[in-house]
Design a protein around this motif. Structure first.
Motif, PDB file in Angstrom:
ATOM      1  N   ARG A 198      -2.417  -1.477 -10.450  1.00 57.98           N
ATOM      2  CA  ARG A 198      -2.753  -1.233 -11.845  1.00 57.98           C
ATOM      3  C   ARG A 198      -3.113   0.242 -12.032  1.00 57.98           C
ATOM      4  O   ARG A 198      -3.981   0.771 -11.351  1.00 57.98           O
ATOM      5  CB  ARG A 198      -3.914  -2.111 -12.285  1.00 57.98           C
ATOM      6  CG  ARG A 198      -4.273  -1.958 -13.771  1.00 57.98           C
ATOM      7  CD  ARG A 198      -5.302  -2.965 -14.208  1.00 57.98           C
ATOM      8  NE  ARG A 198      -5.639  -2.804 -15.599  1.00 57.98           N
ATOM      9  CZ  ARG A 198      -4.914  -3.252 -16.615  1.00 57.98           C
ATOM     10  NH1 ARG A 198      -3.798  -3.903 -16.349  1.00 57.98           N
ATOM     11  NH2 ARG A 198      -5.289  -3.073 -17.863  1.00 57.98           N
ATOM     12  N   GLN A 223      -4.869   3.545 -13.023  1.00 60.27           N
ATOM     13  CA  GLN A 223      -6.289   3.777 -13.205  1.00 60.27           C
ATOM     14  C   GLN A 223      -6.567   4.929 -14.181  1.00 60.27           C
ATOM     15  O   GLN A 223      -5.731   5.797 -14.365  1.00 60.27           O
ATOM     16  CB  GLN A 223      -6.925   4.096 -11.844  1.00 60.27           C
ATOM     17  CG  GLN A 223      -6.904   2.925 -10.885  1.00 60.27           C
ATOM     18  CD  GLN A 223      -7.642   1.725 -11.442  1.00 60.27           C
ATOM     19  OE1 GLN A 223      -8.868   1.745 -11.582  1.00 60.27           O
ATOM     20  NE2 GLN A 223      -6.904   0.678 -11.787  1.00 60.27           N
ATOM     21  N   ASN A 282      -1.293   8.405 -14.618  1.00 60.75           N
ATOM     22  CA  ASN A 282      -2.288   7.493 -14.051  1.00 60.75           C
ATOM     23  C   ASN A 282      -1.785   6.888 -12.738  1.00 60.75           C
ATOM     24  O   ASN A 282      -0.787   6.168 -12.722  1.00 60.75           O
ATOM     25  CB  ASN A 282      -2.592   6.362 -15.027  1.00 60.75           C
ATOM     26  CG  ASN A 282      -3.069   6.881 -16.366  1.00 60.75           C
ATOM     27  OD1 ASN A 282      -2.263   7.231 -17.217  1.00 60.75           O
ATOM     28  ND2 ASN A 282      -4.371   6.938 -16.548  1.00 60.75           N
ATOM     29  N   LYS A 283      -2.487   7.161 -11.652  1.00 57.99           N
ATOM     30  CA  LYS A 283      -2.099   6.590 -10.363  1.00 57.99           C
ATOM     31  C   LYS A 283      -2.661   5.178 -10.228  1.00 57.99           C
ATOM     32  O   LYS A 283      -3.732   4.868 -10.751  1.00 57.99           O
ATOM     33  CB  LYS A 283      -2.589   7.480  -9.219  1.00 57.99           C
ATOM     34  CG  LYS A 283      -1.906   8.850  -9.201  1.00 57.99           C
ATOM     35  CD  LYS A 283      -2.330   9.676  -8.008  1.00 57.99           C
ATOM     36  CE  LYS A 283      -1.596  11.020  -8.007  1.00 57.99           C
ATOM     37  NZ  LYS A 283      -1.977  11.857  -6.845  1.00 57.99           N
ATOM     38  N   ASP A 319      -4.249   1.610  -8.496  1.00 58.67           N
ATOM     39  CA  ASP A 319      -5.174   1.207  -7.448  1.00 58.67           C
ATOM     40  C   ASP A 319      -4.431   0.308  -6.453  1.00 58.67           C
ATOM     41  O   ASP A 319      -3.200   0.175  -6.522  1.00 58.67           O
ATOM     42  CB  ASP A 319      -6.402   0.503  -8.043  1.00 58.67           C
ATOM     43  CG  ASP A 319      -6.033  -0.766  -8.809  1.00 58.67           C
ATOM     44  OD1 ASP A 319      -4.889  -1.262  -8.655  1.00 58.67           O
ATOM     45  OD2 ASP A 319      -6.889  -1.270  -9.563  1.00 58.67           O
ATOM     46  N   SER A 320      -5.148  -0.307  -5.543  1.00 60.73           N
ATOM     47  CA  SER A 320      -4.505  -1.113  -4.496  1.00 60.73           C
ATOM     48  C   SER A 320      -3.762  -2.317  -5.058  1.00 60.73           C
ATOM     49  O   SER A 320      -2.845  -2.837  -4.432  1.00 60.73           O
ATOM     50  CB  SER A 320      -5.552  -1.581  -3.481  1.00 60.73           C
ATOM     51  OG  SER A 320      -6.569  -2.334  -4.123  1.00 60.73           O
ATOM     52  N   SER A 321      -4.158  -2.761  -6.269  1.00 61.21           N
ATOM     53  CA  SER A 321      -3.477  -3.899  -6.882  1.00 61.21           C
ATOM     54  C   SER A 321      -2.259  -3.479  -7.687  1.00 61.21           C
ATOM     55  O   SER A 321      -1.524  -4.326  -8.201  1.00 61.21           O
ATOM     56  CB  SER A 321      -4.448  -4.658  -7.795  1.00 61.21           C
ATOM     57  OG  SER A 321      -4.784  -3.866  -8.922  1.00 61.21           O
TER      58      SER A 321
END
Length: 399
Positions: free
Chosen positions: A374, A376, A367-368, A370-372
């Motif tokens: 976390r 995804q 799972n890559k 997101d900008s925060s």
């Protein structure tokens, strides 16, 4: 953000309370193969599994064991099973309890005053180590420091994974790292907090009480007792026998994913270093839940689950070395989920013993973020959930 090591977010989601889909048959080989193929198509290099429904056993595999040579995975391959090791270690401790050599509610300082000294040693009991309510922190982020150097996933480095590939850790060294870290709770507090440190300490307890190396004692009294022919603690960095390469993505930080099938597993010890097969895992959990590895009284203790915060911050139900999973429409399952670098394993057995699933995956932390920072959702997550539902819930839905 703390990186989760032992159980990936996606795999832990498999134990969520999700109603079973209405499937036509409890053990339809074509549907099992089709849904396992779906996991491969979604991006998993290779997956292999063994499903038991009463007297029927299905063994299947999909994808490749080596992305370069395209060598296929096969159902009987050996695999690093990560934290599933904890059930074996817990069973060995419970055998010592039965013999009167260990008391569950005795302070660990009674047995290991030098390893866990001071007030913590006097307050933390053997039971608290087994059910992760000791308040002792996880040592892994400190053994692999490049993964906690930065505050968010995109800035982290997998450098420690390569630095430690052939590093041999001593158990006392790992315990020291966990004890030196800030406590994650008070002894006996609720909810507990999952930490591999607890099970490395339990390994040292086994050695202290028996005078035998923990891995040998567990082998002779748990693995051999269960009649497992392909389960062992590694004696070197390589997996013996037929096995897959093991690919680590580290949430997209390693792209393409890197093979960590050759690795010194002393960093995991009696908490997560076992190698096994999916057939062996089903056999082990079947015998354990049938009272053939520990007594029924000990099994009842092991099944006294308490709330524990997992390494990804989700609440799970954890007993003494056993994960409890309630799935509406399917029933109560016992087992565990484990991960080490490049390898993920799920092993669940329904409380009535009739339905079992053990599945191995050769890519982890896919799972890559997101900008925060976390992680995804990924198509693998949904495909894996579909296979899990077919494997362990289809018979209930059919009824």
């Amino acid at each position: 953000m703390r990186i989760q090591i032992a159980i990936s977010a996606a795999v832990l989601s498999l134990v969520a309370a999700t109603p079973a889909p209405a499937l036509a048959s409890g053990s339809d080989p074509a549907k099992l193969q089709s849904t396992l193929d779906g996991v491969h198509r979604a991006g998993m290099p290779g997956a292999f599994a063994v499903v038991r429904d009463g007297d029927q056993v299905w063994r299947g595999a999909s994808g490749v064991a080596d992305v370069r040579t395209q060598r296929p995975v096969k159902p009987g391959m050996r695999h690093r099973v990560g934290s599933i090791t904890k059930t074996f270690t817990a069973a060995a401790v419970m055998q010592l309890v039965e013999k009167g050599h260990v008391q569950l509610d005795a302070p660990i300082a009674r047995y290991l005053p030098q390893l866990v000294p001071g007030e913590r040693g006097r307050k933390i009991t053997v039971r608290m180590l087994l059910n992760h309510t000791s308040g002792i922190a996880e040592y892994i982020p400190y053994a692999f420091p490049s993964m906690i150097k930065y505050p968010s996933l995109p800035d982290m480095s997998p450098k420690s994974l390569d630095d430690n590939r052939f590093k041999h850790f001593q158990p006392a060294e790992l315990v020291k790292l966990g004890l030196a870290a800030p406590a994650v709770g008070k002894p006996g507090g609720s909810p507990g907090v999952y930490a591999n440190t607890n099970y490395v300490i339990l390994g040292q307890l086994i050695e202290k009480v028996t005078g035998t190396k923990a891995e040998r004692y567990i082998t002779e009294n748990v693995i051999d007792r269960a009649g497992l022919r392909h389960t062992e603690f590694p004696t070197g960095p390589r997996v013996k026998g037929p096995h897959s390469r093991l690919y680590e993505s580290m949430f997209g930080l390693i792209d393409p994913p890197r093979d960590y099938s050759v690795y010194d597993m002393s960093w995991a010890g009696t908490g997560a270093s076992l190698v096994s097969t999916m057939d062996d895992l089903n056999r082990f959990y079947g015998k354990l839940l049938d009272g053939e590895i520990v007594s029924q009284a000990s099994l009842e203790q092991m099944q006294q689950a308490v709330p524990v915060i997992s390494q990804i911050g989700e609440r799970i139900e954890w007993g003494l070395g056993l994960l409890k999973v309630e799935i509406p429409g399917c029933g109560t399952f016992w087992g565990d989920v484990g991960s080490v670098w490049g390898a993920e394993t799920i092993s669940l057995t329904r409380a009535d013993g009739r339905r079992q699933l053990s599945v191995a995956l050769n890519l982890v932390r896919w799972n890559k973020p997101d900008s925060s920072g976390r992680p995804q959702p990924h198509p693998i997550d949904a495909a894996l959930e579909t296979f899990k539902q077919q494997a362990i819930c289809a018979d209930q839905a059919a009824r």
